[in-house]
Design an enzyme around this catalytic site. Structure first.
Site, PDB file in Angstrom:
ATOM      1  CD1 TRP A 201      -0.398  -5.708  -3.598  1.00  0.00           C
ATOM      2  CD2 TRP A 201      -0.159  -6.472  -1.357  1.00  0.00           C
ATOM      3  NE1 TRP A 201       0.291  -6.849  -3.791  1.00  0.00           N
ATOM      4  CE2 TRP A 201       0.253  -7.606  -2.409  1.00  0.00           C
ATOM      5  CE3 TRP A 201      -0.284  -6.967  -0.030  1.00  0.00           C
ATOM      6  CZ2 TRP A 201       0.802  -8.636  -2.029  1.00  0.00           C
ATOM      7  CZ3 TRP A 201       0.090  -7.905   0.067  1.00  0.00           C
ATOM      8  CH2 TRP A 201       0.793  -9.133  -0.827  1.00  0.00           C
TER       9      TRP A 201
ATOM     10  CE  LYS B 115      14.004 -10.180 -10.746  1.00  0.00           C
ATOM     11  NZ  LYS B 115      14.705  -9.872  -9.592  1.00  0.00           N
TER      12      LYS B 115
ATOM     13  NE  ARG C 130       5.002   1.450  -1.385  1.00  0.00           N
ATOM     14  CZ  ARG C 130       5.849   1.651  -0.386  1.00  0.00           C
ATOM     15  NH1 ARG C 130       6.979   2.141  -0.496  1.00  0.00           N
ATOM     16  NH2 ARG C 130       5.863   0.839   0.937  1.00  0.00           N
TER      17      ARG C 130
ATOM     18  CB  CYS D  35      -0.912  -0.006   1.089  1.00  0.00           C
ATOM     19  SG  CYS D  35      -1.738  -1.340   1.554  1.00  0.00           S
TER      20      CYS D  35
ATOM     21  CD  GLU E 242      10.352 -10.881  -9.017  1.00  0.00           C
ATOM     22  OE1 GLU E 242      11.316 -10.685  -9.377  1.00  0.00           O
ATOM     23  OE2 GLU E 242       9.849 -10.192  -7.876  1.00  0.00           O
TER      24      GLU E 242
ATOM     25  CE  LYS F 155      11.616  -2.351  -5.916  1.00  0.00           C
ATOM     26  NZ  LYS F 155      12.591  -3.241  -6.657  1.00  0.00           N
TER      27      LYS F 155
ATOM     28  CG  ASN G 160       0.472   2.228   3.736  1.00  0.00           C
ATOM     29  OD1 ASN G 160      -0.729   2.132   3.205  1.00  0.00           O
ATOM     30  ND2 ASN G 160       1.667   2.670   3.336  1.00  0.00           N
ATOM     31  N   GLY G 161      -0.366  -1.725   6.586  1.00  0.00           N
ATOM     32  CA  GLY G 161       0.010  -2.468   7.790  1.00  0.00           C
ATOM     33  C   GLY G 161      -1.270  -3.379   8.011  1.00  0.00           C
TER      34      GLY G 161
ATOM     35  CG  HIS H  28      20.470 -36.139  -8.013  1.00  0.00           C
ATOM     36  ND1 HIS H  28      20.854 -37.298  -7.938  1.00  0.00           N
ATOM     37  CD2 HIS H  28      21.844 -35.414  -8.303  1.00  0.00           C
ATOM     38  CE1 HIS H  28      22.114 -37.461  -7.843  1.00  0.00           C
ATOM     39  NE2 HIS H  28      22.737 -36.013  -7.900  1.00  0.00           N
TER      40      HIS H  28
ATOM     41  CD  GLU I 240      17.604 -12.281  -8.910  1.00  0.00           C
ATOM     42  OE1 GLU I 240      17.032 -12.645  -7.855  1.00  0.00           O
ATOM     43  OE2 GLU I 240      17.154 -11.305  -9.239  1.00  0.00           O
TER      44      GLU I 240
HETATM   45  C1  AGP Z   1      12.882  -9.004  -6.281  1.00  0.00           C
HETATM   46  O1  AGP Z   1      12.553  -9.137  -7.833  1.00  0.00           O
HETATM   47  C2  AGP Z   1      11.453  -9.342  -5.620  1.00  0.00           C
HETATM   48  N1  AGP Z   1      10.384  -8.286  -6.190  1.00  0.00           N
HETATM   49  C3  AGP Z   1      11.493  -9.602  -4.181  1.00  0.00           C
HETATM   50  O2  AGP Z   1      11.809 -10.913  -4.148  1.00  0.00           O
HETATM   51  C4  AGP Z   1      12.431  -8.802  -3.156  1.00  0.00           C
HETATM   52  O3  AGP Z   1      13.893  -9.032  -3.632  1.00  0.00           O
HETATM   53  C5  AGP Z   1      12.112  -9.228  -1.872  1.00  0.00           C
HETATM   54  O4  AGP Z   1      10.613  -9.014  -1.535  1.00  0.00           O
HETATM   55  C6  AGP Z   1      12.916  -8.420  -0.701  1.00  0.00           C
HETATM   56  O5  AGP Z   1      13.061  -7.196  -0.863  1.00  0.00           O
HETATM   57  P1  AGP Z   1      13.844  -6.126  -0.098  1.00  0.00           P
HETATM   58  O6  AGP Z   1      15.306  -6.518  -0.889  1.00  0.00           O
HETATM   59  O7  AGP Z   1      13.240  -4.730  -0.212  1.00  0.00           O
HETATM   60  O8  AGP Z   1      14.181  -6.697   1.301  1.00  0.00           O
END
Ligand code: AGP
Length: 612
Positions: free
Chosen positions: A76, A489, A27, A2, A492, A607, A102-103, A508, A485
């Site tokens: 969110w 990517k 975000r 949010c 996501e 984000k 937010n929260g 395996h 990673e």
């Molecule tokens: C990264 O592409 C992601 N959106 C997500 O995994 C992110 O790295 C994770 O939420 C951690 O965020 P931070 O580095 O702000 O703590």
């Protein structure tokens, strides 16, 4: 997650609010809303599920607002489905108080029941609505808005960054923070409040970071900060070092693309001023440990989530190899619940781009409670993690707006490399090896520039075959986390299912997945495991899998084995992830664009994840 924006001052509020929440779109959110008090003293609420533009389209004529005070929110969903009803702001029974939050309010059910017993009527499924009624209940009794918010919040369990306005006191905004960031933007005859500096940077560089358990009463030319216990707090105004170009796309179509292209600079910014060429070591000014304390570190535990966790896994290889200190890497979300074995000889390193990730924050608190020193590696200056750790290093990547982290990852790797190198030189690394590390690091930005210039070729690889439904990423040693990673990517932003594995693990289990429709992306730089990877490539080819290989120019024999090869410049093994990850970022970008996905705001993602 949010986003919150609030304004009080001399300008028309609506355009400021809309522009502000648009700056926070990155975000992640599912609905948006605003509340303003106009010059007739009316409280106007407008909210919609979906994108901010949808809400804008249905706004009544902007001129009718005539308002110099308002709050806005992007939601969110946590409690209650994403819908117009559940979108913020939420109101009390008399429609006098509007709140954005937010929260998560953990005890909202109990509070709601009590308030219903007192006659309050609820209209939504959200936890936030409880706060509006709770403040109303207290406000009716004590008739002091700021105090009423404070008293109400004493009954609340959970986390919040919240902003409230009341028709009865149209010259002020009340804000409160516990576990979810809020920043006051200080202007002249006007003030702002936001959950993220990205919404403030166009208006002011002077900010006040609210701390947990603080509340603020903001008028157009003043702000009073109090603790929940009603003690007054002297505000500390800080300067932010972001500028507007950091939060705009410039010549790029997407933030993610811009951020991939920024990496030669962002990597250099992460090591600029931190190389000690005389002693052939790194100098991390923020690492406040004396040589004796540094030498006494018996183990390092890295805690992080997502991409930052992958950076931690690369850091494990770097630090163990250079400093010979055992390193464990744990998901922050698991660490906090496993009663970890750590003590004052453990250095805990928390890695977080945003510096606000709830799970990472909880892991830090757990580690400090157990007596460990905690270092923070963060990007956002003044973030909660930067403030709650004992010491730390910023990665100086600049604003990262794309939800999929790219430049923050390579900057995190740079800082982890500097740390391992520095610890290594304090222990057993010779000056000669130290000098070699420095030389190689300085060449990385130029090599990244070269890899980025292969963008069109990488796009052609994507366009050469139908878009797959699955993909496998394989790497070994320090490039195994890069495989993870790369897979993250792709998932996501393109929603293609992808897995990352250490290459030898393929036989395996995952080998069962391989057929002619399965692209397998090998990360195979010219290093000590290169020959082993070639055998894994053969195994995939034998099962008709499509091979995309990332390797160095010295390894052109691989051309006969792979469907596509991306040749990248060579560096030392410990720095290779800074290069091998770049083609993977570009691959996922082009797969996502080929599928027509929104790369900057992928579905369901946020984000910074400020809830557990
Ligand atoms: C990264 O592409 C992601 N959106 C997500 O995994 C992110 O790295 C994770 O939420 C951690 O965020 P931070 O580095 O702000 O703590």
């Amino acid at each position: 997650m949010c986003g919150i924006v609030g304004y009080i001052g001399k300008q028309e509020t609506l355009p400021i609010l809309i522009e502000g929440i648009k700056r926070l779109e990155y975000r992640g959110y599912d609905s948006a809303g605003i509340a303003v008090i106009n010059d007739k003293g009316e409280l106007i609420i407008h909210k919609r599920s979906g994108k901010i533009v949808e809400m804008e389209k249905t706004l009544p004529d902007e001129k009718n607002f005539n308002s110099c005070l308002g709050i806005a929110h992007t939601r969110w969903a946590t409690h209650g489905e994403p819908s117009t009803t559940n979108a913020h702001p939420h109101l009390d029974c008399e429609n006098k108080i509007a709140i954005v939050h937010n929260g998560i309010i953990e005890n909202y059910k109990v509070l709601k029941k009590n308030l219903q017993n007192e006659g309050h009527k609820f209209n939504t499924d959200t936890d936030t609505e409880v706060l509006a009624h709770l403040i109303e209940e207290v406000y009716d009794k004590i008739n002091d808005f700021h105090k009423a918010v404070n008293e109400a919040l004493k009954l609340v369990e959970g986390t919040y960054g919240l902003v409230v306005i009341s028709k009865d006191e149209p010259q002020k905004i009340i804000a409160a923070r516990k576990g979810s960031p809020l920043i006051i933007g200080v202007g002249e005859e006007e003030n702002y409040i936001a959950s993220d500096v990205a919404a403030l940077v166009v208006h002011t560089k002077n900010v006040i970071y609210l701390k947990d358990n603080e509340t603020a009463e903001i008028t157009k030319d003043s702000f009073k900060i109090r603790t929940l216990a009603n003690e007054s707090v002297a505000p500390i105004v800080k300067k932010i070092n972001w500028d507007i170009s950091m939060i705009e796309k410039g010549d790029f179509d997407y933030f993610m693309q811009k951020e991939i292209y920024e990496q030669p600079d962002s990597i250099e910014n992460a090591f600029r001023g931190r190389l000690n060429d005389e002693l052939n070591t790194a100098r991390l000014g923020g690492v406040h440990l004396n040589p004796e304390q540094l030498e006494n570190i018996k183990q390092i535990v890295i805690v992080a989530c997502g991409t930052s966790w992958h950076a931690g896994l690369v850091g494990e290889y770097m630090i163990e190899s250079m400093a010979r200190i055992p390193v464990k890497v744990q998901y922050a979300s698991e660490f906090r619940y496993r009663d970890p074995i750590i003590d004052h000889k453990t250095l805990v390193i928390s890695i977080s781009q945003s510096g606000e990730t709830a799970d990472t924050l909880a892991a830090i608190r757990e580690a400090r409670e157990k007596g460990a020193k905690v270092m923070g590696i963060t990007n956002v200056i003044g973030s909660t993690i930067a403030r709650e750790t004992d010491f730390g290093s910023y990665i100086h990547a600049g604003a990262e707006i794309g939800v999929a982290s790219t430049k923050a990852f390579t900057s995190q790797l740079t800082v982890l490399f500097l740390l391992g190198w520095m610890l290594g030189r304090m222990r057993l690394l010779t000056p000669e090896i130290g000098a070699k590390y420095g030389d190689e690091l300085k060449k990385i930005p130029e090599k990244v520039t070269e890899i980025i210039s292969y963008n069109d070729y990488i796009k052609e690889i994507v366009e050469a075959s139908p878009i797959p439904e699955n993909a496998l990423y394989l790497g070994r040693g320090i490039n195994y986390p890069v495989a993870l990673e790369g897979a993250l990517k792709l998932k996501e932003i393109s929603y293609i299912h992808a897995e990352g594995y250490p290459a030898a693990e393929m036989k395996h289990g995952p080998i069962a997945l391989i057929d002619e429709n399965m692209p397998v992306i090998f990360i195979a730089p010219d290093d000590y495991v290169y020959d082993k990877i070639l055998s894994n490539i053969e195994e995939v080819r034998a099962r008709k899998g499509k091979v995309i290989a990332i390797t160095n120019k010295s390894c052109d024999g691989i051309k006969d084995m792979a469907d596509h090869v991306i040749f990248i410049p060579k560096t030392i093994s410990l720095l290779s992830p800074l290069l091998t990850v770049i083609p993977l970022q570009l691959l996922s970008l082009h797969y996502a664009l080929a599928k027509g996905c929104d790369v900057d705001q992928p579905r369901n993602l946020a984000k910074s994840v400020t809830v557990e």
